[in-house]
Design an enzyme around this catalytic site. Structure first.
Site, mmCIF file in Angstrom:
data_model
loop_
_atom_site.group_PDB
_atom_site.id
_atom_site.type_symbol
_atom_site.label_atom_id
_atom_site.label_comp_id
_atom_site.label_asym_id
_atom_site.label_seq_id
_atom_site.Cartn_x
_atom_site.Cartn_y
_atom_site.Cartn_z
ATOM 1 N N ARG A 40 0.824 -1.218 0.000
ATOM 2 C CA ARG A 40 0.000 0.000 0.000
ATOM 3 C C ARG A 40 0.859 1.269 0.000
ATOM 4 O O ARG A 40 0.447 2.291 -0.535
ATOM 5 C CB ARG A 40 -0.940 -0.027 1.221
ATOM 6 N N ILE A 66 -7.284 7.416 -1.149
ATOM 7 C CA ILE A 66 -7.125 5.959 -1.190
ATOM 8 C C ILE A 66 -7.998 5.428 -0.057
ATOM 9 O O ILE A 66 -8.002 5.972 1.050
ATOM 10 C CB ILE A 66 -5.643 5.549 -1.025
ATOM 11 N N SER A 67 -8.784 4.391 -0.332
ATOM 12 C CA SER A 67 -9.749 3.900 0.655
ATOM 13 C C SER A 67 -9.055 3.297 1.864
ATOM 14 O O SER A 67 -7.930 2.810 1.793
ATOM 15 C CB SER A 67 -10.659 2.849 0.028
ATOM 16 N N GLN A 68 -9.803 3.341 2.973
ATOM 17 C CA GLN A 68 -9.338 2.796 4.244
ATOM 18 C C GLN A 68 -9.189 1.267 4.123
ATOM 19 O O GLN A 68 -10.098 0.612 3.610
ATOM 20 C CB GLN A 68 -10.442 3.153 5.235
#
Ligand code: SAH
Length: 216
Positions: A40, A66-68
């Site tokens: 990530r 950016i998504s959790q």
């Protein structure tokens, strides 16, 4: 120190993230393994790589995020419950993180993004991972991706005011669509197609950037 320079530190941080996902209730081993695979820190801006494995959304430019990690894992886990993801469409590829995770659990991944520079970045980010089963396209995901439909799975990474009809229509029989719905109060909604019937279930509260119209 930027995590990007230290593969070992990054993989330790990632292992801690996966343990945290377990403690938050993620049970699907295939999802956890995929989250362990994807670096990530390579998907966030360099100055933010130290927070790459925190359980938060982070800015990726163009007012997008950016998504959790928990939400990525949770959505995929629910979509996978009792079945395989199969041919999968992601709407809102952003920097390509979730598409990378999906590539380890789905047969084929088509990811669309409406902001061209973000799509270019996703392409760049994914290149180093050499995933053979991901295709990216600059397109408005409200329309789905007719040329690759139908899909066994559709996952939307931006919140819609209402569920786009094209996405429902592009579900294969037995297919599942996961989409955040709402403006201020958002909730994940899962739509399951059984023949001509679309069954909707409302799931947990979430917070996503809005699903917009058109491309730029
Ligand atoms: N999947 C990403 C999340 C990116 S945030 C991740 O892994 O982190 C959601 C993204 O959806 C943004 O990049 C935004 O530009 C995009 N988006 C919003 N509306 C869209 C639309 N109609 N079609 C395609 N992408 C859209």
């Amino acid at each position: 120190m930027a995590l990007a320079d230290t593969g070992h530190a990054a993989s330790r941080a990632r292992a801690r993230m996966v343990e945290r996902l377990r403690s938050q209730g993620i049970r699907d081993e295939k999802v956890l393994a995929a989250m362990m695979q994807v670096p990530r820190h390579q998907f966030v801006q360099e100055g933010l790589s130290y927070s790459a494995y925190d359980d938060t959304a982070l800015p990726i430019g163009f007012q997008q995020t950016i998504s959790q990690p928990f939400v990525v894992a949770r959505m995929i886990e629910i979509l996978r419950a009792g079945r395989e993801l199969g041919r999968t469409l992601e709407v809102g590829a952003g920097c390509g993180y979730q598409a990378a995770v999906l590539s380890y659990v789905a047969q084929e991944v088509y990811a669309v993004e409406r902001i061209r520079p973000l799509l270019d970045r996703a392409r760049e980010n994914l290149r180093t991972l050499r995933r053979p089963n991901v295709r990216l396209k600059h397109a408005d995901g409200n329309l789905g991706l007719p040329e690759a439909a139908p899909f066994d799975t559709i996952i939307v990474a931006a919140a819609a005011a209402a569920i786009p009809q094209a996405l429902k229509e592009q579900l294969a029989p037995g297919g599942r669509l996961m989409i955040p719905v709402g403006t201020n109060d958002q909730r994940l909604v899962m739509v399951e197609r059984q023949g001509a019937i679309f069954r909707e279930s409302r799931l947990e509260a979430v917070r996503f950037v809005p699903l917009l119209n058109g491309t730029e």
